[in-house]
Design an enzyme around this catalytic site. Structure first.
Site, PDB file in Angstrom:
ATOM      1  N   GLU A  24      12.871  -2.870   4.122  1.00 20.79           N
ATOM      2  CA  GLU A  24      12.440  -1.510   3.780  1.00 20.79           C
ATOM      3  C   GLU A  24      11.588  -0.938   4.905  1.00 20.79           C
ATOM      4  O   GLU A  24      10.902  -1.682   5.601  1.00 20.79           O
ATOM      5  CB  GLU A  24      11.581  -1.541   2.495  1.00 20.79           C
ATOM      6  N   ARG A  26      -1.472   2.521   0.397  1.00 19.38           N
ATOM      7  CA  ARG A  26      -0.893   1.931  -0.802  1.00 19.38           C
ATOM      8  C   ARG A  26      -1.482   2.603  -2.039  1.00 19.38           C
ATOM      9  O   ARG A  26      -2.687   2.885  -2.071  1.00 19.38           O
ATOM     10  CB  ARG A  26      -1.215   0.442  -0.834  1.00 19.38           C
ATOM     11  N   GLU A  56       3.784   3.490  -1.769  1.00 22.80           N
ATOM     12  CA  GLU A  56       3.060   3.973  -0.593  1.00 22.80           C
ATOM     13  C   GLU A  56       3.011   5.491  -0.673  1.00 22.80           C
ATOM     14  O   GLU A  56       4.018   6.131  -0.998  1.00 22.80           O
ATOM     15  CB  GLU A  56       3.802   3.523   0.682  1.00 22.80           C
ATOM     16  N   PHE A  80       7.832   1.312  -4.289  1.00 22.59           N
ATOM     17  CA  PHE A  80       8.676   0.226  -3.778  1.00 22.59           C
ATOM     18  C   PHE A  80       8.747  -0.962  -4.740  1.00 22.59           C
ATOM     19  O   PHE A  80       9.445  -1.932  -4.463  1.00 22.59           O
ATOM     20  CB  PHE A  80       8.258  -0.224  -2.371  1.00 22.59           C
ATOM     21  N   LYS A 134       8.487   0.285   6.595  1.00 22.36           N
ATOM     22  CA  LYS A 134       7.057   0.107   6.323  1.00 22.36           C
ATOM     23  C   LYS A 134       6.403   1.463   6.589  1.00 22.36           C
ATOM     24  O   LYS A 134       6.096   1.802   7.731  1.00 22.36           O
ATOM     25  CB  LYS A 134       6.440  -0.994   7.192  1.00 22.36           C
ATOM     26  N   ARG A 174      -1.138 -13.497  -0.597  1.00 17.35           N
ATOM     27  CA  ARG A 174      -0.488 -13.145   0.669  1.00 17.35           C
ATOM     28  C   ARG A 174       0.445 -14.286   1.024  1.00 17.35           C
ATOM     29  O   ARG A 174      -0.004 -15.354   1.425  1.00 17.35           O
ATOM     30  CB  ARG A 174      -1.532 -12.947   1.772  1.00 17.35           C
TER      31      ARG A 174
HETATM   32  P1  ATP Z   1      -1.286  -3.421   6.976  1.00 21.16           P
HETATM   33  O1  ATP Z   1      -2.550  -3.319   7.711  1.00 21.16           O
HETATM   34  O2  ATP Z   1      -0.175  -4.031   7.770  1.00 21.16           O
HETATM   35  O3  ATP Z   1      -0.869  -2.177   6.249  1.00 21.16           O
HETATM   36  P2  ATP Z   1      -2.366  -4.620   4.583  1.00 21.16           P
HETATM   37  O4  ATP Z   1      -3.280  -5.786   4.719  1.00 21.16           O
HETATM   38  O5  ATP Z   1      -2.926  -3.321   4.136  1.00 21.16           O
HETATM   39  O6  ATP Z   1      -1.510  -4.531   5.904  1.00 21.16           O
HETATM   40  P3  ATP Z   1      -0.111  -6.010   3.605  1.00 21.16           P
HETATM   41  O7  ATP Z   1       0.243  -6.417   2.248  1.00 21.16           O
HETATM   42  O8  ATP Z   1      -0.435  -7.063   4.554  1.00 21.16           O
HETATM   43  O9  ATP Z   1      -1.282  -4.945   3.490  1.00 21.16           O
HETATM   44  O10 ATP Z   1       1.073  -5.158   4.239  1.00 21.16           O
HETATM   45  C1  ATP Z   1       1.866  -4.379   3.453  1.00 21.16           C
HETATM   46  C2  ATP Z   1       1.349  -2.960   3.392  1.00 21.16           C
HETATM   47  O11 ATP Z   1       2.355  -2.096   3.895  1.00 21.16           O
HETATM   48  C3  ATP Z   1       1.164  -2.576   1.949  1.00 21.16           C
HETATM   49  O12 ATP Z   1      -0.185  -2.750   1.578  1.00 21.16           O
HETATM   50  C4  ATP Z   1       1.602  -1.129   1.874  1.00 21.16           C
HETATM   51  O13 ATP Z   1       0.463  -0.282   1.928  1.00 21.16           O
HETATM   52  C5  ATP Z   1       2.386  -0.899   3.138  1.00 21.16           C
HETATM   53  N1  ATP Z   1       3.813  -0.543   2.908  1.00 21.16           N
HETATM   54  C6  ATP Z   1       4.454   0.508   3.467  1.00 21.16           C
HETATM   55  N2  ATP Z   1       5.741   0.557   3.090  1.00 21.16           N
HETATM   56  C7  ATP Z   1       5.938  -0.495   2.255  1.00 21.16           C
HETATM   57  C8  ATP Z   1       7.092  -0.971   1.549  1.00 21.16           C
HETATM   58  N3  ATP Z   1       8.267  -0.383   1.631  1.00 21.16           N
HETATM   59  N4  ATP Z   1       6.923  -2.094   0.789  1.00 21.16           N
HETATM   60  C9  ATP Z   1       5.731  -2.727   0.712  1.00 21.16           C
HETATM   61  N5  ATP Z   1       4.618  -2.311   1.360  1.00 21.16           N
HETATM   62  C10 ATP Z   1       4.711  -1.205   2.129  1.00 21.16           C
END
Ligand code: ATP
Length: 569
Positions: A248, A255, A300, A341, A250, A417
């Site tokens: 998907e 979030r 998101e 998502f 990103k 995680r």
């Molecule tokens: P990052 O700094 O990379 O955003 P994070 O620590 O906030 O990481 P992670 O769970 O590590 O969070 O990375 C996934 C993040 O990517 C999610 O928290 C979400 O906000 C974002 N995201 C964007 N698009 C998607 C998607 N299609 N599916 C899941 N997560 C997504």
């Protein structure tokens, strides 16, 4: 239960840095407290009054507390400020000033219960709007008047949500397990599902293992989000997921956990803050497009520049969005889009134990998009590396961050995680670090804090270890904003340098990590630059020193030695 009993526990916790001892002290204490007081006591022991997601906020400024201490102890305000500068902590200042009052006046403390303290905070949180600062002040004075110096210290610390000996969430989970003889995994599971250690403790006390097992997610109660590990390539993602996965975009937004119950919609950030009031257009989109009586969606939220249609950093505009009350004006300035998502709950049933592929199908039949504003995240299920690579390039071209890959058979695991959901980003080397000290600027920038020492948390000692000083990557506006944010967090001043409470987390980009004697960690980031402020992370989610060493080892060809840290734990 008397508040002084809790104060004794705080004092015992303060005397030890051993995690095991802390766990034992808390377990011994909570075992014997009345079930009705337990949730409040557990919250207080973690340094909180209300759970993270609760809309209620105490909302008392340091300045007000200074006035209160001055009024009660008959000390001029500048005396209180002077003490605050020395102690770096308003609770400790309260204790010091109350101590002197005791010596100079006839004063007898009146018994205060934990309930009294909690009820006072509830009353204070209820006071909002014009004139509320004075009313809050009055109510808190009413309580503090009766307090001993030590009680005053902890009442003030709790009011400011900065308790020096507050237990970390992981310690509290272990203490609950130990106190009530239940497996720690069940305690943690419950906390991840309902984000409430107080309620978790009460259930463990009253109904034990069976009670905890019966706890499940429910609408209007935020769930800890499932998190992703980094992988270096699409191939690595496919290998981890058995050769076929869901890829998907990103999205580069924030979030948002969406809860719907009947017509009511609530929105929670990644750190479970209630954002509903700041994003009324998203509430409308959900009402229009989500065809369910009750649902929890993981999604998101993307803000775009109306001129270019490209995503703009969400965290930078959230503060501004909060200040604009006219929805139409908001929509014009920063059109918002929602991309759900995942689906965790639908019409009375939890979906988290179903495999991803099924949840995705349910998601697609639950959301009926009217237009571009709210539709399921773009998804491609494939075993073809080339197809996924094309999607990756497209994602970067449209201003997004890369790809997410999801294991088709994986359940949704709150707060974990793992490798069931991974992210593939262009830039790997960024760290989320806490600002621990800062320096006042010169000349044009006098009055602003302009450079920031950033630190990771050493998980073995619970101490912050400094990795460098970030002074690049900030616009004037950001420096001003950062100064406003950090000022209330200042705990001590040494000339131009100020120490701050490590509550602000920033994402820092850097070229490499080197050994260095300059900083307390023994390492330094080369060319550190600010990427963004991580308002979506809670202070506990700062990267650990283990993670820093992990990147150091990989970049120096040493291989993975340290386990990937688990957040929220
Ligand atoms: P990052 O700094 O990379 O955003 P994070 O620590 O906030 O990481 P992670 O769970 O590590 O969070 O990375 C996934 C993040 O990517 C999610 O928290 C979400 O906000 C974002 N995201 C964007 N698009 C998607 C998607 N299609 N599916 C899941 N997560 C997504």
């Amino acid at each position: 239960m008397l508040f002084s009993a809790l104060v004794d526990v705080f004092e015992k916790l303060r005397k030890t840095s051993s995690r095991l001892e802390k766990t034992a002290i808390i377990a011994d204490f909570i075992k014997g407290v009345p079930a009705d007081d337990l949730p409040v006591i557990v919250a207080f022991l973690t340094g909180r009054v209300f759970p993270l997601w609760d809309e209620r906020k105490i909302g008392i400024a340091s300045q007000t507390v200074i006035k209160i201490i001055s009024t009660i102890t008959y000390n001029p305000e500048n005396k209180v400020v002077e003490s605050y500068k020395n102690t770096g902590h308003l609770g400790v200042t309260a204790e010091e000033m109350f101590q002197k009052r005791k010596q100079t006046m006839f004063f007898e403390a009146d018994e205060i219960t934990v309930r009294n303290v909690y009820d006072t905070f509830v009353e204070i949180a209820r006071l909002t709007g014009a004139g509320s600062a004075t009313k809050k002040q009055k109510v808190l004075i009413g309580l503090l008047h009766r307090a001993t110096p030590k009680e005053a210290e902890y009442i003030v610390s709790l009011a400011m949500e900065y308790v020096l000996s507050g237990a970390k969430e992981g310690v509290m989970e272990e203490a609950i397990a130990r106190a009530f003889g239940v497996p720690v995994e069940l305690v943690r599971r419950s906390n991840m599902l309902i984000s409430d250690l107080g309620e978790t403790a009460r259930v463990a006390m009253l109904t034990g293992e069976a009670g905890l097992q019966a706890i499940n997610i429910r609408p209007m109660r935020p769930v800890r989000p499932m998190l992703a590990q980094n992988v270096a390539s699409i191939q690595e993602a496919l290998d981890a997921m058995g050769g076929r996965a869901d890829f998907e975009t990103k999205y580069d937004g924030a979030r948002l956990q969406v809860h719907k119950l009947g017509d009511e919609v609530r929105l929670y950030s990644r750190r479970l803050e209630n954002l509903t009031d700041a994003l009324p257009e998203i509430v409308d989109y959900v009402r229009q497009s989500v065809k369910a009586d009750s649902a929890i969606l993981d999604s998101e939220c993307i803000a775009t520049d109306p001129k270019t249609g490209r995503p703009v950093p969400f965290q930078n505009i959230l503060t501004r969005l909060r200040r604009i009350y006219n929805v139409e004006e908001k929509k014009k300035l920063f059109p918002l889009f929602l991309r759900p998502f995942d689906i965790l709950y639908l019409d009375g049933e939890s979906e988290i134990d179903k495999p991803f592929i099924e949840r995705r199908q349910i998601l697609e039949t639950t959301i009926l998009p009217l237009d571009e504003t709210c539709k399921p995240a773009m998804a491609l299920i494939t075993d073809d590396v080339k197809a996924a690579q094309d999607l990756f390039k497209e994602s970067l071209k449209s201003g997004n961050e890369g790809l997410m890959a999801k294991d088709l058979n994986a359940t949704y695991t709150p707060g974990v995680r793992g490798k069931k959901m991974v992210k593939i980003k262009e830039v790997l080397d960024t760290l989320d670090l806490a600002i621990v000290s800062s320096e006042w600027g010169h000349g044009r920038k006098a009055g602003w804090l302009t450079s920031f020492e950033v630190a990771a948390l050493d998980e073995n000692t619970d101490q912050y270890v400094v990795l460098g000083r970030v002074a690049s990557g900030f616009s004037d506006e950001q420096l001003q904003e950062m100064t406003e944010r950090l000022k209330p967090l200042i705990t001590a001043e040494h000339g131009r340098i100020v120490d701050v409470k490590p509550d602000v987390i920033v994402e820092v980009k850097f070229q490499e990590i080197q050994k260095s004697p300059i900083y307390s960690s023994g390492y330094a980031l080369r060319f550190p630059r600010l990427v963004r402020v991580r308002d979506d992370l809670s202070p506990e989610e700062v990267n650990t020193f283990g993670r820093v060493m992990n990147i150091y080892d990989i970049s120096h060809g040493i291989g993975v030695k340290h386990a990937e840290p688990q957040p929220d734990g």
